[in-house]
Design a protein around this motif. Structure first.
Motif, PDB file in Angstrom:
ATOM      1  N   ILE A   1       0.308   7.489 -19.101  1.00 54.07           N
ATOM      2  CA  ILE A   1      -0.721   7.073 -18.105  1.00 54.07           C
ATOM      3  C   ILE A   1       0.041   6.315 -16.981  1.00 54.07           C
ATOM      4  CG2 ILE A   1      -2.432   5.106 -17.798  1.00 54.07           C
ATOM      5  CD1 ILE A   1      -3.325   5.511 -20.715  1.00 54.07           C
ATOM      6  N   SER A   2       1.015   5.671 -17.214  1.00 54.04           N
ATOM      7  CA  SER A   2       1.796   5.081 -16.040  1.00 54.04           C
ATOM      8  C   SER A   2       2.544   6.138 -14.913  1.00 54.04           C
ATOM      9  CB  SER A   2       3.070   4.037 -16.631  1.00 54.04           C
ATOM     10  OG  SER A   2       4.145   4.812 -17.002  1.00 54.04           O
ATOM     11  N   PHE A   3       2.805   7.016 -15.527  1.00 53.30           N
ATOM     12  CA  PHE A   3       3.556   8.379 -14.984  1.00 53.30           C
ATOM     13  C   PHE A   3       2.325   8.706 -14.148  1.00 53.30           C
ATOM     14  CE2 PHE A   3       5.681  12.608 -15.132  1.00 53.30           C
ATOM     15  CZ  PHE A   3       6.164  12.502 -13.947  1.00 53.30           C
ATOM     16  N   LEU A   4       1.246   9.238 -14.529  1.00 53.66           N
ATOM     17  CA  LEU A   4       0.048   9.719 -13.756  1.00 53.66           C
ATOM     18  C   LEU A   4      -0.353   8.646 -12.783  1.00 53.66           C
ATOM     19  CD1 LEU A   4      -2.051  11.484 -16.637  1.00 53.66           C
ATOM     20  CD2 LEU A   4      -0.604  12.479 -15.015  1.00 53.66           C
ATOM     21  N   VAL A   5      -0.345   7.436 -12.912  1.00 48.39           N
ATOM     22  CA  VAL A   5      -0.730   6.506 -11.962  1.00 48.39           C
ATOM     23  C   VAL A   5       0.243   6.441 -10.907  1.00 48.39           C
ATOM     24  CG1 VAL A   5      -1.148   3.968 -11.475  1.00 48.39           C
ATOM     25  CG2 VAL A   5      -2.230   5.118 -13.565  1.00 48.39           C
ATOM     26  N   LEU A   6       1.469   6.683 -11.151  1.00 46.29           N
ATOM     27  CA  LEU A   6       2.383   6.701 -10.262  1.00 46.29           C
ATOM     28  C   LEU A   6       2.459   8.001  -9.374  1.00 46.29           C
ATOM     29  CD1 LEU A   6       5.186   5.520  -8.952  1.00 46.29           C
ATOM     30  CD2 LEU A   6       6.460   7.012 -10.675  1.00 46.29           C
ATOM     31  N   LEU A   7       1.978   9.075  -9.970  1.00 48.24           N
ATOM     32  CA  LEU A   7       2.005  10.289  -9.240  1.00 48.24           C
ATOM     33  C   LEU A   7       0.707  10.405  -8.406  1.00 48.24           C
ATOM     34  CD1 LEU A   7       3.580  12.996 -11.545  1.00 48.24           C
ATOM     35  CD2 LEU A   7       4.495  12.021  -9.891  1.00 48.24           C
ATOM     36  N   LEU A   8      -0.369   9.988  -9.067  1.00 45.33           N
ATOM     37  CA  LEU A   8      -1.710  10.457  -8.645  1.00 45.33           C
ATOM     38  C   LEU A   8      -2.215   9.345  -7.680  1.00 45.33           C
ATOM     39  CD1 LEU A   8      -3.497  12.159 -11.438  1.00 45.33           C
ATOM     40  CD2 LEU A   8      -2.167  13.284  -9.624  1.00 45.33           C
ATOM     41  N   ILE A   9      -1.935   7.914  -7.893  1.00 41.88           N
ATOM     42  CA  ILE A   9      -2.465   6.907  -7.189  1.00 41.88           C
ATOM     43  C   ILE A   9      -1.396   6.365  -6.159  1.00 41.88           C
ATOM     44  CG2 ILE A   9      -3.389   4.800  -7.319  1.00 41.88           C
ATOM     45  CD1 ILE A   9      -4.777   5.718  -9.874  1.00 41.88           C
ATOM     46  N   ALA A  10      -0.373   5.861  -6.827  1.00 41.85           N
ATOM     47  CA  ALA A  10       0.727   5.083  -6.237  1.00 41.85           C
ATOM     48  C   ALA A  10       1.391   5.966  -5.054  1.00 41.85           C
ATOM     49  CB  ALA A  10       1.940   4.476  -6.854  1.00 41.85           C
ATOM     50  N   MET A  11       1.784   7.011  -5.307  1.00 41.31           N
ATOM     51  CA  MET A  11       2.788   7.788  -4.391  1.00 41.31           C
ATOM     52  C   MET A  11       1.628   8.245  -3.220  1.00 41.31           C
ATOM     53  SD  MET A  11       5.725   8.402  -5.186  1.00 41.31           S
ATOM     54  CE  MET A  11       6.385   9.660  -4.709  1.00 41.31           C
TER      55      MET A  11
ATOM     56  N   PRO B   1       3.735   1.050   0.446  1.00 43.01           N
ATOM     57  CA  PRO B   1       4.957   1.364  -0.516  1.00 43.01           C
ATOM     58  C   PRO B   1       4.819   0.214  -1.476  1.00 43.01           C
ATOM     59  CG  PRO B   1       5.515   0.454   1.496  1.00 43.01           C
ATOM     60  CD  PRO B   1       4.287   0.407   1.688  1.00 43.01           C
ATOM     61  N   GLN B   2       4.530  -0.734  -1.598  1.00 45.28           N
ATOM     62  CA  GLN B   2       4.893  -1.652  -2.659  1.00 45.28           C
ATOM     63  C   GLN B   2       3.822  -1.127  -4.004  1.00 45.28           C
ATOM     64  OE1 GLN B   2       3.090  -2.293   0.108  1.00 45.28           O
ATOM     65  NE2 GLN B   2       1.080  -3.472  -0.278  1.00 45.28           N
ATOM     66  N   MET B   3       2.941  -0.227  -3.655  1.00 44.90           N
ATOM     67  CA  MET B   3       2.392   0.135  -5.054  1.00 44.90           C
ATOM     68  C   MET B   3       3.486   0.915  -5.916  1.00 44.90           C
ATOM     69  SD  MET B   3      -0.518  -1.041  -5.000  1.00 44.90           S
ATOM     70  CE  MET B   3      -1.459   0.014  -6.595  1.00 44.90           C
ATOM     71  N   VAL B   4       4.190   1.895  -5.196  1.00 44.43           N
ATOM     72  CA  VAL B   4       5.077   2.674  -5.678  1.00 44.43           C
ATOM     73  C   VAL B   4       6.343   1.600  -6.288  1.00 44.43           C
ATOM     74  CG1 VAL B   4       7.105   4.095  -5.467  1.00 44.43           C
ATOM     75  CG2 VAL B   4       5.036   4.635  -4.546  1.00 44.43           C
ATOM     76  N   LYS B   5       6.350   0.546  -5.895  1.00 40.90           N
ATOM     77  CA  LYS B   5       7.526  -0.453  -6.273  1.00 40.90           C
ATOM     78  C   LYS B   5       7.113  -0.895  -7.710  1.00 40.90           C
ATOM     79  CE  LYS B   5       9.524  -4.685  -5.489  1.00 40.90           C
ATOM     80  NZ  LYS B   5       9.535  -5.984  -4.495  1.00 40.90           N
ATOM     81  N   TRP B   6       5.867  -1.387  -7.714  1.00 46.28           N
ATOM     82  CA  TRP B   6       5.183  -2.087  -8.871  1.00 46.28           C
ATOM     83  C   TRP B   6       4.854  -1.144  -9.885  1.00 46.28           C
ATOM     84  CZ3 TRP B   6       6.273  -6.937  -9.103  1.00 46.28           C
ATOM     85  CH2 TRP B   6       6.109  -7.755  -7.922  1.00 46.28           C
ATOM     86  N   VAL B   7       4.304  -0.005  -9.637  1.00 50.29           N
ATOM     87  CA  VAL B   7       3.793   1.061 -10.663  1.00 50.29           C
ATOM     88  C   VAL B   7       5.235   1.720 -11.140  1.00 50.29           C
ATOM     89  CG1 VAL B   7       2.741   3.092 -11.101  1.00 50.29           C
ATOM     90  CG2 VAL B   7       1.783   1.277  -9.649  1.00 50.29           C
ATOM     91  N   GLY B   8       6.190   1.911 -10.247  1.00 51.95           N
ATOM     92  CA  GLY B   8       7.360   2.563 -10.621  1.00 51.95           C
ATOM     93  C   GLY B   8       8.165   1.698 -11.412  1.00 51.95           C
ATOM     94  N   SER B   9       8.342   0.368 -11.168  1.00 51.90           N
ATOM     95  CA  SER B   9       9.116  -0.290 -12.107  1.00 51.90           C
ATOM     96  C   SER B   9       8.239  -0.611 -13.535  1.00 51.90           C
ATOM     97  CB  SER B   9       9.065  -2.015 -11.566  1.00 51.90           C
ATOM     98  OG  SER B   9       9.519  -1.842 -10.328  1.00 51.90           O
ATOM     99  N   LEU B  10       6.962  -0.619 -13.555  1.00 53.57           N
ATOM    100  CA  LEU B  10       6.468  -0.466 -14.900  1.00 53.57           C
ATOM    101  C   LEU B  10       6.765   0.879 -15.780  1.00 53.57           C
ATOM    102  CD1 LEU B  10       4.318  -1.747 -16.924  1.00 53.57           C
ATOM    103  CD2 LEU B  10       2.625  -0.800 -15.792  1.00 53.57           C
ATOM    104  N   HIS B  11       6.594   1.862 -14.916  1.00 48.10           N
ATOM    105  CA  HIS B  11       6.833   3.068 -15.507  1.00 48.10           C
ATOM    106  C   HIS B  11       8.294   3.118 -15.933  1.00 48.10           C
ATOM    107  CE1 HIS B  11       7.013   7.450 -16.287  1.00 48.10           C
ATOM    108  NE2 HIS B  11       7.935   7.443 -15.363  1.00 48.10           N
ATOM    109  N   GLY B  12       9.220   2.697 -15.297  1.00 55.00           N
ATOM    110  CA  GLY B  12      10.634   2.816 -15.937  1.00 55.00           C
ATOM    111  C   GLY B  12      10.937   2.162 -17.062  1.00 55.00           C
ATOM    112  N   PHE B  13      10.319   1.079 -17.066  1.00 56.03           N
ATOM    113  CA  PHE B  13      10.272  -0.023 -18.432  1.00 56.03           C
ATOM    114  C   PHE B  13       9.759   0.803 -19.384  1.00 56.03           C
ATOM    115  CE2 PHE B  13       8.192  -3.005 -21.085  1.00 56.03           C
ATOM    116  CZ  PHE B  13       9.245  -3.902 -21.684  1.00 56.03           C
ATOM    117  N   LEU B  14       8.647   1.360 -19.351  1.00 54.68           N
ATOM    118  CA  LEU B  14       8.025   2.382 -20.229  1.00 54.68           C
ATOM    119  C   LEU B  14       8.870   3.418 -20.670  1.00 54.68           C
ATOM    120  CD1 LEU B  14       4.035   1.675 -19.342  1.00 54.68           C
ATOM    121  CD2 LEU B  14       5.427   0.640 -21.369  1.00 54.68           C
ATOM    122  N   PHE B  15       9.232   4.025 -19.472  1.00 51.10           N
ATOM    123  CA  PHE B  15      10.254   5.066 -19.955  1.00 51.10           C
ATOM    124  C   PHE B  15      11.386   4.670 -20.900  1.00 51.10           C
ATOM    125  CE2 PHE B  15      13.587   7.972 -18.716  1.00 51.10           C
ATOM    126  CZ  PHE B  15      12.932   9.415 -19.259  1.00 51.10           C
TER     127      PHE B  15
END
Length: 97
Positions: free
Chosen positions: A18-28, A37-51
């Motif tokens: 889900i975090s990957f899809l949010v990053l690709l389809l919403i944040a980017m 750009p702050q959306m990618v920062k926050w969602v990307g950080s969460l996605h990295g943690f979950l990864f």
């Protein structure tokens, strides 16, 4: 669902997917089309943690269930593809039955 190593992997995989899809389809798109750009920062950080949690869960399942290197590679590749963790989840759910 969190009681077994495979249950934890499935749950973390769903959240990671889900975090990957949010990053690709919403944040980017927000970054490039709405200049947010702050959306990618926050969602990307969460996605990295979950990864990282996902990789640790794969390692735990590998140790406990003695997964082959091919299964481990398939699980890692699934995390790199959009919707991949959802496909892996359906296969793991079938195996648990």
């Amino acid at each position: 669902m969190f009681r077994t190593p495979i249950g934890r992997l499935r749950a973390i995989g769903i959240y990671e997917g889900i975090s990957f899809l949010v990053l690709l389809l919403i944040a980017m798109p927000l970054k490039y089309y709405a200049d947010l750009p702050q959306m990618v920062k926050w969602v990307g950080s969460l996605h990295g943690f979950l990864f990282v949690l996902y990789l640790l869960a794969v390692a735990h399942v590998t140790i406990v269930h003695r997964w082959s290197i091919l299964r481990v590679l398939a699980a890692v590749v699934a995390s790199l593809l959009p919707f991949g963790t959802f496909v892996l989840d359906s296969r793991l759910r079938r195996e648990q039955r």
